[in-house]
Write a protein that holds these residues in place. Sequence first.
Motif, PDB file in Angstrom:
ATOM      1  N   PRO A   1      20.441 -45.550  10.811  1.00 31.69           N
ATOM      2  CA  PRO A   1      20.708 -46.985  10.697  1.00 31.69           C
ATOM      3  C   PRO A   1      20.537 -47.563   9.296  1.00 31.69           C
ATOM      4  O   PRO A   1      21.153 -48.585   8.978  1.00 31.69           O
ATOM      5  CB  PRO A   1      19.716 -47.621  11.674  1.00 31.69           C
ATOM      6  N   GLU A   2      19.755 -46.941   8.433  1.00 36.12           N
ATOM      7  CA  GLU A   2      19.569 -47.465   7.072  1.00 36.12           C
ATOM      8  C   GLU A   2      20.710 -47.071   6.137  1.00 36.12           C
ATOM      9  O   GLU A   2      20.700 -47.415   4.948  1.00 36.12           O
ATOM     10  CB  GLU A   2      18.222 -47.024   6.500  1.00 36.12           C
ATOM     11  N   ILE A   3      21.703 -46.361   6.654  1.00 37.28           N
ATOM     12  CA  ILE A   3      22.832 -45.899   5.839  1.00 37.28           C
ATOM     13  C   ILE A   3      24.119 -46.547   6.320  1.00 37.28           C
ATOM     14  O   ILE A   3      24.404 -46.580   7.515  1.00 37.28           O
ATOM     15  CB  ILE A   3      22.943 -44.361   5.882  1.00 37.28           C
ATOM     16  N   THR A   4      24.901 -47.070   5.363  1.00 40.70           N
ATOM     17  CA  THR A   4      26.245 -47.570   5.632  1.00 40.70           C
ATOM     18  C   THR A   4      27.207 -46.628   4.927  1.00 40.70           C
ATOM     19  O   THR A   4      27.039 -46.328   3.745  1.00 40.70           O
ATOM     20  CB  THR A   4      26.437 -49.001   5.110  1.00 40.70           C
TER      21      THR A   4
ATOM     22  N   CYS B   1      34.995 -40.969  -0.019  1.00 41.89           N
ATOM     23  CA  CYS B   1      33.951 -41.615   0.772  1.00 41.89           C
ATOM     24  C   CYS B   1      32.748 -41.916  -0.112  1.00 41.89           C
ATOM     25  O   CYS B   1      32.602 -41.367  -1.202  1.00 41.89           O
ATOM     26  CB  CYS B   1      33.533 -40.743   1.948  1.00 41.89           C
ATOM     27  N   VAL B   2      31.891 -42.785   0.414  1.00 43.00           N
ATOM     28  CA  VAL B   2      30.649 -43.137  -0.262  1.00 43.00           C
ATOM     29  C   VAL B   2      29.725 -43.778   0.765  1.00 43.00           C
ATOM     30  O   VAL B   2      30.188 -44.323   1.767  1.00 43.00           O
ATOM     31  CB  VAL B   2      30.892 -44.081  -1.464  1.00 43.00           C
ATOM     32  N   ALA B   3      28.425 -43.726   0.506  1.00 41.76           N
ATOM     33  CA  ALA B   3      27.450 -44.363   1.391  1.00 41.76           C
ATOM     34  C   ALA B   3      26.370 -45.033   0.562  1.00 41.76           C
ATOM     35  O   ALA B   3      26.136 -44.669  -0.599  1.00 41.76           O
ATOM     36  CB  ALA B   3      26.819 -43.332   2.318  1.00 41.76           C
ATOM     37  N   ILE B   4      25.731 -46.030   1.168  1.00 42.03           N
ATOM     38  CA  ILE B   4      24.541 -46.650   0.598  1.00 42.03           C
ATOM     39  C   ILE B   4      23.415 -46.476   1.601  1.00 42.03           C
ATOM     40  O   ILE B   4      23.569 -46.797   2.779  1.00 42.03           O
ATOM     41  CB  ILE B   4      24.723 -48.160   0.331  1.00 42.03           C
ATOM     42  N   LYS B   5      22.310 -45.982   1.115  1.00 39.16           N
ATOM     43  CA  LYS B   5      21.084 -45.907   1.906  1.00 39.16           C
ATOM     44  C   LYS B   5      20.179 -47.046   1.446  1.00 39.16           C
ATOM     45  O   LYS B   5      19.879 -47.158   0.253  1.00 39.16           O
ATOM     46  CB  LYS B   5      20.385 -44.570   1.682  1.00 39.16           C
ATOM     47  N   GLU B   6      19.757 -47.890   2.370  1.00 42.79           N
ATOM     48  CA  GLU B   6      18.847 -48.965   2.002  1.00 42.79           C
ATOM     49  C   GLU B   6      17.430 -48.409   1.940  1.00 42.79           C
ATOM     50  O   GLU B   6      16.882 -47.974   2.943  1.00 42.79           O
ATOM     51  CB  GLU B   6      18.918 -50.120   3.000  1.00 42.79           C
TER      52      GLU B   6
ATOM     53  N   ASP C   1      14.818 -50.227   0.538  1.00 40.39           N
ATOM     54  CA  ASP C   1      14.051 -51.407   0.927  1.00 40.39           C
ATOM     55  C   ASP C   1      14.988 -52.596   0.743  1.00 40.39           C
ATOM     56  O   ASP C   1      16.117 -52.416   0.281  1.00 40.39           O
ATOM     57  CB  ASP C   1      12.731 -51.540   0.142  1.00 40.39           C
ATOM     58  N   PRO C   2      14.594 -53.804   1.109  1.00 43.03           N
ATOM     59  CA  PRO C   2      15.530 -54.929   1.044  1.00 43.03           C
ATOM     60  C   PRO C   2      16.086 -55.250  -0.344  1.00 43.03           C
ATOM     61  O   PRO C   2      17.076 -55.968  -0.457  1.00 43.03           O
ATOM     62  CB  PRO C   2      14.706 -56.106   1.578  1.00 43.03           C
ATOM     63  N   LEU C   3      15.489 -54.688  -1.399  1.00 44.45           N
ATOM     64  CA  LEU C   3      15.963 -54.961  -2.757  1.00 44.45           C
ATOM     65  C   LEU C   3      16.504 -53.727  -3.490  1.00 44.45           C
ATOM     66  O   LEU C   3      16.891 -53.824  -4.650  1.00 44.45           O
ATOM     67  CB  LEU C   3      14.828 -55.576  -3.586  1.00 44.45           C
ATOM     68  N   HIS C   4      16.529 -52.581  -2.802  1.00 41.35           N
ATOM     69  CA  HIS C   4      16.853 -51.330  -3.499  1.00 41.35           C
ATOM     70  C   HIS C   4      17.724 -50.450  -2.605  1.00 41.35           C
ATOM     71  O   HIS C   4      17.326 -50.080  -1.506  1.00 41.35           O
ATOM     72  CB  HIS C   4      15.558 -50.605  -3.865  1.00 41.35           C
ATOM     73  N   GLY C   5      18.910 -50.114  -3.109  1.00 39.04           N
ATOM     74  CA  GLY C   5      19.800 -49.197  -2.410  1.00 39.04           C
ATOM     75  C   GLY C   5      19.999 -47.917  -3.194  1.00 39.04           C
ATOM     76  O   GLY C   5      19.759 -47.860  -4.404  1.00 39.04           O
TER      77      GLY C   5
END
Length: 152
Positions: free
Chosen positions: A44-47, A60-65, A67-71
């Motif tokens: 769930p922390e990955i888009t 393709c690419v992904a962002i892992k969150e 924390d709320p200020l850092h991907g």
Amino acid sequence: MRIMIDDLTGSEVIGLLETHVAEMADQSPADSMHALDVAALRKPEITFWSAWEGTELAGCVAIKELDPLHGEIKSMRTTANWRGRGVASKLLRHILDESRSRGYARLSLETGSSEFYLPAVRLYERYGFEHCGPFADYEADPHSVFMTMSLR
């Protein structure tokens, strides 16, 4: 080019990710390989986004969150047919815009340190990423390059 959130169920995307993980495993020692497989990218922390030109998968690419200020950028990959045609730049611009809209203060990444990874490092440098030390759960590793970019 259409860049869209992807549910990681299509065979083309799964095939690209399997190729990506296999190639990263060939280029890095096992304890220095941080590429995520399909199951790990479904957390769930990955888009995850896929990029399409018509009906053809381009990358393709992904962002892992972290924390709320850092991907963290994960799984950035261009298909063999689309290399050298600006796909990586489009994907990178897309996730930079997305990271800013999420309110991230910083976007970071880990990539390899061998010559194989040099084109990726140069791309990130062109967009303003700077070399940094390990972040999140990473540890210093001669096979890794860590980079970050302030988004504020």
